[in-house]
Design an enzyme around this catalytic site. Structure first.
Site, PDB file in Angstrom:
ATOM      1  N   GLN A  20       0.815  -1.213   0.000  1.00  0.00           N
ATOM      2  CA  GLN A  20       0.000   0.000   0.000  1.00  0.00           C
ATOM      3  C   GLN A  20       0.851   1.266   0.000  1.00  0.00           C
ATOM      4  O   GLN A  20       0.382   2.323   0.409  1.00  0.00           O
ATOM      5  CB  GLN A  20      -0.918   0.030   1.229  1.00  0.00           C
ATOM      6  CG  GLN A  20      -1.916  -1.102   1.305  1.00  0.00           C
ATOM      7  CD  GLN A  20      -2.765  -1.022   2.568  1.00  0.00           C
ATOM      8  OE1 GLN A  20      -2.425  -0.343   3.527  1.00  0.00           O
ATOM      9  NE2 GLN A  20      -3.889  -1.714   2.557  1.00  0.00           N
ATOM     10  N   CYS A  21       2.102   1.184  -0.483  1.00  0.00           N
ATOM     11  CA  CYS A  21       3.011   2.325  -0.334  1.00  0.00           C
ATOM     12  C   CYS A  21       2.461   3.596  -0.959  1.00  0.00           C
ATOM     13  O   CYS A  21       2.553   4.684  -0.379  1.00  0.00           O
ATOM     14  CB  CYS A  21       4.377   1.987  -0.918  1.00  0.00           C
ATOM     15  SG  CYS A  21       4.343   1.444  -2.656  1.00  0.00           S
ATOM     16  N   GLY A  22       1.854   3.487  -2.156  1.00  0.00           N
ATOM     17  CA  GLY A  22       1.327   4.669  -2.804  1.00  0.00           C
ATOM     18  C   GLY A  22       0.141   5.252  -2.068  1.00  0.00           C
ATOM     19  O   GLY A  22       0.018   6.474  -1.919  1.00  0.00           O
TER      20      GLY A  22
ATOM     21  N   ALA B  42       1.382   6.927   1.074  1.00  0.00           N
ATOM     22  CA  ALA B  42       1.996   8.214   0.751  1.00  0.00           C
ATOM     23  C   ALA B  42       0.935   9.281   0.489  1.00  0.00           C
ATOM     24  O   ALA B  42       1.066  10.432   0.911  1.00  0.00           O
ATOM     25  CB  ALA B  42       2.917   8.059  -0.458  1.00  0.00           C
TER      26      ALA B  42
END
Length: 298
Positions: A76-78, A81
């Site tokens: 889920q990095c995006g 962010a």
């Protein structure tokens, strides 16, 4: 006289929760730490640790607008962010992580939490933050570099895809370790005398560092080219700010070409745009104009 039957065996302990069994190292590390809050507090700590890396003949000027930290759960990095960046929305807007994930899935931008399209990221940001999201393409150098610097100088965030090394720093793996970060600050190395010291505040512990304390101070890059540029960023595998050379993140961003073959063939469904990772991410970033509401079509 018969003996009583033996007691039943003790029940087996319950299996560990799936989340615990799959807990990543970065999640374990983060669980024992707390983020350092404040616009400049952690940045100054980083600079003190790396003081020898910065040219003492330059005038160093730091601007940052603090964003909160959040550790990602899965790829889920995006989305994480974006959640961090949303906190710079003016006026403030409460966006919870569950809403971010559900909206991205509902719109077909993601399946597992992955975001392989900067264009989709911009559309998602506009919907959730109700603000203009500007998609940069063609690389993060030249005019786009200047746009990023001015945007960060104004206290607004930039979402940047890059290849993440094991220490979360930018690297070059052809997109196999594609990751997202949010930049919220910029450190400029300028020729001495570029900025009048009346408009800046010297850091009490670093004689060569100045903090911009005047929100109306024009970005120095309007009139001069900085000798060195670093950005302050956060990403979903650490609570800490990190300081990266803008050139280095631009190089990492520009070579995002393909998904890791192991990941592409692991049997999991991912949403990948036409043209693949290269078409979706390479040379692209998203500027969130957090003080400018999205213009609805007439």
């Amino acid at each position: 006289m018969s003996l009583p039957p033996p007691p039943p065996p003790a029940p087996c302990p319950p299996p560990p929760a799936a989340s615990a069994a799959k807990k990543k190292l970065y999640q374990t590390i983060a669980s024992s730490r707390s983020p350092v809050e404040g616009d400049h507090t952690e940045a100054c700590l980083l600079l003190r640790q790396r003081e020898s890396c910065f040219r003492q003949d330059l005038q160093w000027l730091l601007v940052n607008t603090y964003v909160p930290s959040l550790i990602q759960d899965g790829p889920q990095c995006g989305l994480v962010a974006l959640w961090m960046a949303a906190h710079l929305r003016q006026p403030p807007l409460n966006v919870d992580m569950e809403t971010v994930v559900q909206t991205a899935v509902r719109r077909g931008y993601t399946s597992q939490g992955e975001m392989f399209s900067a264009c989709d990221m911009a559309l998602l940001a506009e919907e959730l933050c109700v603000c203009k999201a500007e998609l940069l393409s063609g690389g993060l150098s030249g005019r786009n570099s200047a746009a990023i610097i001015k945007h960060l100088w104004s206290g607004q965030p930039v979402l940047i895809p890059y290849d993440e090394d094991f220490n979360h720093e930018p690297c070059q793996r052809n997109g196999h370790r594609a990751h997202w970060a949010v930049a919220s600050g910029v450190l400029l190395g300028l020729d001495q005398g570029t900025v009048n010291n009346v408009h800046v505040q010297p850091d009490p512990t670093l004689a060569w560092l100045y903090l911009a304390n005047d929100s109306h101070l024009p970005c120095p890059t309007n009139t001069t080219s900085p000798a060195e540029v670093y950005i302050l960023s956060k990403q979903g595998k650490s609570l800490r700010y990190q300081l990266w050379s803008l050139d280095r993140i631009a190089q990492s961003n520009g070579q995002l070409r393909m998904m890791d073959p192991l990941r592409a063939n692991d049997g999991t469904q991912y949403v990948v745009p036409e043209g693949g990772v290269e078409a979706g991410l390479a040379g692209q970033a998203v500027l969130l104009h957090t003080r400018t509401q999205k213009q609805e079509p007439k």
